[in-house]
Design an enzyme around this catalytic site. Structure first.
Site, PDB file in Angstrom:
ATOM      1  CG  ASP A 117      -4.367 -31.664 -77.438  1.00 40.55           C
ATOM      2  OD1 ASP A 117      -3.155 -31.269 -77.279  1.00 40.55           O
ATOM      3  OD2 ASP A 117      -4.600 -32.811 -77.739  1.00 40.55           O
TER       4      ASP A 117
ATOM      5  CG  ASP B 204     -12.485 -33.099 -71.187  1.00 37.04           C
ATOM      6  OD1 ASP B 204     -12.333 -31.938 -71.865  1.00 37.04           O
ATOM      7  OD2 ASP B 204     -12.596 -34.153 -71.668  1.00 37.04           O
TER       8      ASP B 204
HETATM    9  P1  IMP Z   1      -8.181 -29.212 -78.438  1.00 36.34           P
HETATM   10  O1  IMP Z   1      -9.414 -28.474 -79.261  1.00 36.34           O
HETATM   11  O2  IMP Z   1      -7.044 -29.610 -79.006  1.00 36.34           O
HETATM   12  O3  IMP Z   1      -7.779 -28.228 -77.194  1.00 36.34           O
HETATM   13  O4  IMP Z   1      -8.926 -30.423 -77.784  1.00 36.34           O
HETATM   14  C1  IMP Z   1      -9.681 -30.524 -76.835  1.00 36.34           C
HETATM   15  C2  IMP Z   1     -10.660 -31.602 -76.550  1.00 36.34           C
HETATM   16  O5  IMP Z   1      -9.720 -32.906 -77.205  1.00 36.34           O
HETATM   17  C3  IMP Z   1     -11.096 -32.097 -75.344  1.00 36.34           C
HETATM   18  O6  IMP Z   1     -12.268 -31.509 -74.667  1.00 36.34           O
HETATM   19  C4  IMP Z   1     -10.761 -33.525 -75.349  1.00 36.34           C
HETATM   20  O7  IMP Z   1     -12.255 -33.987 -75.786  1.00 36.34           O
HETATM   21  C5  IMP Z   1     -10.139 -34.019 -76.528  1.00 36.34           C
HETATM   22  N1  IMP Z   1      -8.777 -34.570 -75.857  1.00 36.34           N
HETATM   23  C6  IMP Z   1      -7.610 -33.873 -75.914  1.00 36.34           C
HETATM   24  N2  IMP Z   1      -6.593 -34.399 -75.392  1.00 36.34           N
HETATM   25  C7  IMP Z   1      -7.146 -35.582 -74.888  1.00 36.34           C
HETATM   26  C8  IMP Z   1      -6.663 -36.457 -74.157  1.00 36.34           C
HETATM   27  O8  IMP Z   1      -5.492 -36.832 -73.668  1.00 36.34           O
HETATM   28  N3  IMP Z   1      -7.596 -37.520 -73.582  1.00 36.34           N
HETATM   29  C9  IMP Z   1      -8.774 -37.454 -73.924  1.00 36.34           C
HETATM   30  N4  IMP Z   1      -9.358 -36.468 -74.637  1.00 36.34           N
HETATM   31  C10 IMP Z   1      -8.434 -35.404 -74.981  1.00 36.34           C
HETATM   32 MG    MG Z   2     -13.633 -31.875 -74.025  1.00 41.32          MG
END
Ligand code: IMP
Ligand code: MG
Length: 177
Positions: free
Chosen positions: A103, A100
């Protein structure tokens, strides 16, 4: 959570247009490669995966994987934890991870490493949303729907502490934690 709907960041019709473009692009890229395994990352990618997969024109199968990287709300718990692995064998097959949102990139980096251990023929990555300014790790993302700023988004599968996941558009919320 007040009763007010979150303000629109990306409309339903803009999402539909972009998802169709991605489906066409991916179908073209894989058309001579045989079947493609789409690995959706639960829970957030379930809506995107449903729409993307139905607009593709090549042989494809669906798998799901579940990870947990945030406790609740918008605060990161740090470590990524595998909650559910793929059920079918992906050995020797072409895999596309469908996320989805990317981040910091920690979740996707973990998933690539984890799925690599199943010895697929190839792994590529596709995310509907990318917070480009928040990247903490270097990973290749092959297909990106939209690049967005550093804000918390909900809808179209994405949640804030399980709220607003089923909104038809992408909206913004202000986290309180
Ligand atoms: P990362 O490991 O920091 O890249 O985070 C990825 C995961 O964090 C995504 O798969 C989402 O489940 C969650 N996430 C990060 N940002 C958002 C947001 O703005 N809205 C909802 N979920 C988010
Ligand atoms: Mg996710």
């Amino acid at each position: 959570m007040s009763g007010k709907p979150p303000p629109v960041l990306i409309s339903e019709s803009d999402i539909e247009k972009r998802v169709t473009e991605l489906a066409i692009q991916i179908s073209g890229d894989y058309q001579d490669k045989g079947d493609l395994v789409l690995v959706g990352v639960l829970k957030g990618a379930f809506v995107f995966l449903a729409d993307l997969s139905r607009r593709m024109t090549i042989p494809r199968t669906i798998e799901f994987i579940a990870v947990s990287s945030y406790q609740s709300g918008s605060l990161s718990s740090g470590a990524v934890r595998l909650v559910m692995d793929v059920r079918g064998s992906i050995e020797g097959r072409h895999v596309l991870i469908v996320e989805d949102i990317v981040d910091t990139g920690h979740t996707l980096k973990y998933l690539i490493g984890m799925l690599q251990s199943h010895r697929p023929a190839s792994i590529r990555t596709c995310t509907l949303l990318h917070k480009a300014d928040s990247a903490e790790v270097d990973i290749d993302i092959d297909y990106i729907g939209f690049s967005i700023g550093d804000e918390w988004v909900v809808g179209y599968g994405l949640d804030y502490a399980e709220h607003d996941r089923t909104l038809p558009y992408i909206g913004t919320v202000t986290p309180t934690d």
